[in-house]
Design a protein around this motif. Structure first.
Motif, mmCIF file in Angstrom:
data_model
loop_
_atom_site.group_PDB
_atom_site.id
_atom_site.type_symbol
_atom_site.label_atom_id
_atom_site.label_comp_id
_atom_site.label_asym_id
_atom_site.label_seq_id
_atom_site.Cartn_x
_atom_site.Cartn_y
_atom_site.Cartn_z
ATOM 1 N N LYS A 257 -40.403 40.021 54.524
ATOM 2 C CA LYS A 257 -40.989 41.351 54.639
ATOM 3 C C LYS A 257 -42.261 41.487 53.808
ATOM 4 O O LYS A 257 -42.263 41.167 52.627
ATOM 5 C CB LYS A 257 -39.945 42.384 54.173
ATOM 6 C CG LYS A 257 -40.439 43.813 54.161
ATOM 7 C CD LYS A 257 -39.348 44.770 53.723
ATOM 8 C CE LYS A 257 -39.982 46.101 53.282
ATOM 9 N NZ LYS A 257 -38.979 47.080 52.866
ATOM 10 N N GLY A 258 -43.328 41.905 54.469
ATOM 11 C CA GLY A 258 -44.585 42.095 53.765
ATOM 12 C C GLY A 258 -45.500 40.881 53.807
ATOM 13 O O GLY A 258 -46.683 40.989 53.514
ATOM 14 N N ASP A 259 -44.963 39.722 54.135
ATOM 15 C CA ASP A 259 -45.808 38.528 54.232
ATOM 16 C C ASP A 259 -46.894 38.734 55.287
ATOM 17 O O ASP A 259 -46.656 39.318 56.330
ATOM 18 C CB ASP A 259 -44.969 37.305 54.639
ATOM 19 C CG ASP A 259 -44.184 36.735 53.459
ATOM 20 O OD1 ASP A 259 -44.372 37.240 52.326
ATOM 21 O OD2 ASP A 259 -43.393 35.798 53.675
ATOM 22 N N LYS A 260 -48.080 38.192 54.970
ATOM 23 C CA LYS A 260 -49.166 38.257 55.948
ATOM 24 C C LYS A 260 -49.045 37.052 56.873
ATOM 25 O O LYS A 260 -48.768 35.927 56.428
ATOM 26 C CB LYS A 260 -50.510 38.217 55.217
ATOM 27 C CG LYS A 260 -51.707 38.524 56.086
ATOM 28 C CD LYS A 260 -52.955 38.774 55.214
ATOM 29 C CE LYS A 260 -54.114 39.367 55.995
ATOM 30 N NZ LYS A 260 -54.749 38.456 56.921
ATOM 31 N N LEU A 261 -49.207 37.311 58.165
ATOM 32 C CA LEU A 261 -49.198 36.201 59.118
ATOM 33 C C LEU A 261 -50.576 35.575 59.175
ATOM 34 O O LEU A 261 -51.572 36.219 58.829
ATOM 35 C CB LEU A 261 -48.830 36.725 60.517
ATOM 36 C CG LEU A 261 -47.364 37.151 60.686
ATOM 37 C CD1 LEU A 261 -47.199 37.949 61.960
ATOM 38 C CD2 LEU A 261 -46.464 35.926 60.708
ATOM 39 N N PRO A 262 -50.685 34.332 59.630
ATOM 40 C CA PRO A 262 -52.002 33.727 59.834
ATOM 41 C C PRO A 262 -52.830 34.566 60.802
ATOM 42 O O PRO A 262 -52.265 35.232 61.681
ATOM 43 C CB PRO A 262 -51.697 32.347 60.446
ATOM 44 C CG PRO A 262 -50.221 32.234 60.549
ATOM 45 C CD PRO A 262 -49.588 33.444 59.997
ATOM 46 N N SER A 263 -54.143 34.552 60.614
ATOM 47 C CA SER A 263 -55.007 35.272 61.547
ATOM 48 C C SER A 263 -54.883 34.624 62.926
ATOM 49 O O SER A 263 -54.388 33.504 63.057
ATOM 50 C CB SER A 263 -56.464 35.201 61.102
ATOM 51 O OG SER A 263 -56.947 33.886 61.330
ATOM 52 N N VAL A 264 -55.348 35.336 63.923
ATOM 53 C CA VAL A 264 -55.276 34.808 65.284
ATOM 54 C C VAL A 264 -56.005 33.462 65.368
ATOM 55 O O VAL A 264 -55.506 32.503 65.947
ATOM 56 C CB VAL A 264 -55.862 35.821 66.290
ATOM 57 C CG1 VAL A 264 -55.984 35.191 67.663
ATOM 58 C CG2 VAL A 264 -54.986 37.072 66.344
ATOM 59 N N ARG A 265 -57.176 33.397 64.732
ATOM 60 C CA ARG A 265 -57.951 32.160 64.784
ATOM 61 C C ARG A 265 -57.182 31.009 64.125
ATOM 62 O O ARG A 265 -57.086 29.919 64.688
ATOM 63 C CB ARG A 265 -59.309 32.355 64.104
ATOM 64 C CG ARG A 265 -60.224 31.145 64.290
ATOM 65 C CD ARG A 265 -61.473 31.250 63.474
ATOM 66 N NE ARG A 265 -62.144 32.549 63.719
ATOM 67 C CZ ARG A 265 -63.433 32.738 63.527
ATOM 68 N NH1 ARG A 265 -64.199 31.742 63.104
ATOM 69 N NH2 ARG A 265 -63.964 33.921 63.724
ATOM 70 N N GLN A 266 -56.636 31.280 62.923
ATOM 71 C CA GLN A 266 -55.874 30.236 62.218
ATOM 72 C C GLN A 266 -54.682 29.767 63.052
ATOM 73 O O GLN A 266 -54.445 28.568 63.220
ATOM 74 C CB GLN A 266 -55.331 30.784 60.885
ATOM 75 C CG GLN A 266 -56.392 31.000 59.826
ATOM 76 C CD GLN A 266 -55.860 31.870 58.682
ATOM 77 O OE1 GLN A 266 -54.905 32.617 58.848
ATOM 78 N NE2 GLN A 266 -56.494 31.736 57.507
ATOM 79 N N ALA A 267 -53.935 30.743 63.569
ATOM 80 C CA ALA A 267 -52.731 30.388 64.326
ATOM 81 C C ALA A 267 -53.098 29.606 65.576
ATOM 82 O O ALA A 267 -52.405 28.650 65.959
ATOM 83 C CB ALA A 267 -51.948 31.641 64.694
ATOM 84 N N SER A 268 -54.200 30.022 66.195
ATOM 85 C CA SER A 268 -54.661 29.336 67.396
ATOM 86 C C SER A 268 -54.916 27.863 67.100
ATOM 87 O O SER A 268 -54.509 26.970 67.848
ATOM 88 C CB SER A 268 -55.943 30.027 67.906
ATOM 89 O OG SER A 268 -56.613 29.205 68.823
ATOM 90 N N ALA A 269 -55.572 27.618 65.979
ATOM 91 C CA ALA A 269 -55.874 26.228 65.596
ATOM 92 C C ALA A 269 -54.597 25.472 65.232
ATOM 93 O O ALA A 269 -54.340 24.375 65.735
ATOM 94 C CB ALA A 269 -56.838 26.219 64.420
ATOM 95 N N SER A 270 -53.768 26.075 64.392
ATOM 96 C CA SER A 270 -52.619 25.321 63.873
ATOM 97 C C SER A 270 -51.562 25.072 64.942
ATOM 98 O O SER A 270 -50.840 24.085 64.892
ATOM 99 C CB SER A 270 -52.008 26.042 62.671
ATOM 100 O OG SER A 270 -51.435 27.258 63.082
#
Lengths: 471, 471
Positions: B22-35
């Motif tokens: 709870k409260g954790d930030k998810l990777p940005s769309v760009r980061q997630a797209s790459a990873s």
């Protein structure tokens, strides 16, 4: 009017006016062909038509004669008049058993309620539906909700106009066949415990609806030629307080009776006096053999008290399940019951029929259909007269596709039905048309299927079995 | 499973297992797209999906976070529990008024009961019907009489098997939409004066059917997430002797509630104990946003006591009016009522759907449909959260196309509805979903229409009007 119909009408006129008299011999086919400048088949068909109407008879190897009851089997006499009798109904089991049997394709369908599907313009309908299906407005699924497709309702209103009276488009509700229309009407004007006037014999669906809704039936005797007895009905209206009257004015099932126009007018006047609504089932009205479509009682309705129910199932599109009711003052109520029970008729079938009717050709189809049915009636009656035992009486309806026969005194139509079924033939025994299971000596035969040697043979077999079922 | 669904499932798994908290930030769309080696739109859709499920939230100009109730509007709390109350019903006038309004094409259909017809494979259906129409066996008009087209009933039985339980083809009766199925079920198991258990709030057609048939409603409170309260139901079963129970187990209308499987099982066990039949309305079951189709209560029925009603109107073919009931021990009775009321569903629409289902592609269509509905739900909720006044609560259903909103304390949904209508917007006010006209502060919104600026604007207008209707 076709040539043979015109010729038949001329001859009928000569008989009516006394130019030709009982026992007079008609010109031979060859003579008539020459003198009227038509070909022989036209004369044949005209003579058939006159014979079907009972105006002339054919004597083998001799020729055609103006009738005087020389037919081998007498026309059905009026049923003995039972007193109108208030009764709960319990006929469904019997009806389901019998209907189940007629759905088997290997059974010769003399007991079927449906005409042959081969009598209808299925190709043209199919092409129309194909075109509709591929170009349907997606939003028509909402637009065509009850009361139904506007174009179809307008086409139906136009047909009322052609038949000589007017019905507002807004009074018309499209239904899933006439059967739903009839049931909606009954729901709109009755509550459990009420009484409903019906004719006797009657279409079994009326009995089933009355049974299912916890209503009582008041059976009014009906004449095989002219329909329900108005004196008996007046007495029943006086004595009971019926919630409605449900009957068929044109080519009644099973009688084939056709109520004369003045009688229809009197019926409506009588019901208006008591403010009792009429649920009019007119599904066979288009299948007339006479000069023009018989008007329904609705034509004489000045107070919106008649709910006129019909459909395309018997005259155009079996299996499409599109019917309607022109519901007068009950239109709004019926629309709402429809909305809360089946919501709407399917959009594609509604639009297909609207397009078909707009296209023209419906009346041409109907003329051909009527002609076929009349020819088949004539063949049925010919064969029945040849092979059925003495003591048989039968109707010669002026439309529809049912014959109603009284078999010799003491015949048990139910055991005959069972026996026939074992031999792959269905018939509709009389008791299924009565709340009190009357008409045990009667059967209804369907001549709405193509005349074949199989059907001819079935009639022979039926005739042969009858004596075995006389008590 | 689609790529975005797979990605969403991976992230959900991380949340469930505590890898993300709870409260954790998810990777940005760009980061997630790459990873994850997927393109950005896949990540977007996965995040949308997770947001719709309430697992993550978006903070503007900041990013995506694992949820802990940071949504601007709270999830709808359970309705205050009223005691189950035996009551005659009188809601039809209100419902007809409201439904009439939603049929006007110029009105923004937030109050409509139907999803947009543009969501369905109308072209493919049209081609299928075109082919069927031109090659129909003429005798199918008799063959397809109730219980209905054999091929279609077999296809429906196959779908039950795919969903993990079996229903005999012979138990299935084809109807004119689910609405007819439901009404047939009610007719099969009740008589005037009987009581029927329904959920509260409930689909108004249940109220209308109860009203029309002279029955009494026993309203059982229902939770916006998990459906009907079984304790209250047990008490009502004990106290009253209801003739039947009528409810929606999956994505209930209007709540959107989804009864968990074990609860469905308990429901069936409870009803079996009292031998009270269940009329199960499952028309939205195919519109789930989760991993698999939620089972109906029918799946747990070991005694043929559950009548499972559904249709193709909400998931495949609006306007075709083809539904069915898998009726267990009541199948024969229902078939007979159908035969005596509307006889049969039209042959062409039955055969078209049978052919479509046999062809394959239905599941592909359903996946696309579910995805569209979910995306539209997300857009609706986003907008509502942005513009609706504080004090609004709403559901986040896991399927279907309805949102159920509680407006701020004291809002009069009926006057709001009138006001909206004057401005060309329909909504479905809460009182139409209750025999006692409860839920005066609630509205149901339909998100089953394409997200357009017109709809967005309508939500803004609606939001603006609400304060004017707080008493």
């Amino acid at each position: 009017m076709k040539k043979y119909e015109k010729l038949a009408e001329e001859i009928a006129e000569s008989i009516r006016t006394g130019v030709l008299r009982k026992g007079d011999k008609l010109p031979s086919v060859r003579q008539a062909s020459a003198s009227h400048a038509v070909n022989a088949s036209t004369v044949f068909e005209a003579y058939y038509l006159l014979e079907a109407r009972g105006l002339i008879t054919v004597k083998e190897r001799s020729g055609y004669y103006v009738s005087g009851g020389s037919s081998t089997l007498p026309e059905l006499a009026a049923h003995p008049v039972a007193h109108p009798y208030l009764t709960p109904v319990d006929v469904s089991e019997l009806v389901f058993d019998i209907l189940g049997a007629t759905r088997n394709r290997t059974v010769v369908p003399l007991g079927s309620a449906f005409p042959s599907p081969l009598l209808f313009p299925l190709k043209k309908l199919g092409r129309t539906m194909a075109s509709i299906a591929q170009h349907m407005d997606p939003w028509s699924s909402v637009r065509d909700l009850s009361p139904g497709d506007e174009n179809l309702r307008r086409q139906i209103a136009v047909r009322y106009m052609i038949d000589g009276f007017s019905v507002p488009t807004d009074d018309i509700v499209i239904t899933n066949g006439a059967l739903e229309a009839l049931n909606l009407c009954l729901a709109a004007v009755s509550k459990p415990g009420d009484s409903i006037l019906i004719e006797c014999p009657t279409f079994y669906a009326a009995l089933q609806a009355i049974e299912r809704n916890g209503l009582n039936a008041i059976e009014i005797p009906s004449h095989p030629k002219t329909g329900v007895n108005l004196d008996a009905m007046a007495a029943a209206l006086d004595q009971h307080k019926p919630a409605a009257c449900w009957l068929m004015t044109n080519f009644q099932n099973p009688l084939g009776s056709l109520m004369p126009e003045d009688k229809k007018q009197a019926l409506v006047a009588l019901l208006q006096r008591y403010q009792v609504p009429l649920i009019e089932d007119d599904v066979y009205g288009e299948l007339y053999f006479g000069q023009q479509r018989p008007k329904p009682a609705k034509a004489f309705d000045t107070e919106g008290l008649v709910m006129h129910c019909s459909s395309f199932s018997k005259c155009l599109a079996p299996g499409y399940r599109v019917g309607w009711v022109a519901a007068g003052r009950f239109a709004k109520t019926i629309e709402r019951i429809k909305l809360t029970t089946t919501l709407a008729a399917p959009a594609p079938v509604q639009q297909t029929l609207a397009a078909y009717l707009a296209m023209g050709g419906y009346d041409r189809h109907l003329r051909a259909l009527r002609h076929t049915l009349l020819m088949q009636q004539i063949r049925f009656i010919e064969t029945i007269e040849q092979v059925f035992p003495a003591g048989t009486q039968l109707t010669r309806p002026a439309g529809g596709y049912f014959l109603w026969l009284k078999l010799p005194e003491g015949t048990d139509a139910l055991s005959l039905h069972q026996h026939c079924l074992e031999l792959g033939i269905s018939i509709a025994p009389g008791p299924m048309f009565s709340a009190q299971r009357q008409f045990s000596e009667y059967i209804r035969l369907n001549y709405g299927h193509e005349w074949t040697s199989e059907i001819e043979q079935a009639l022979h077999t039926l005739a042969r079995l009858i004596p075995e079922h006389i008590r």
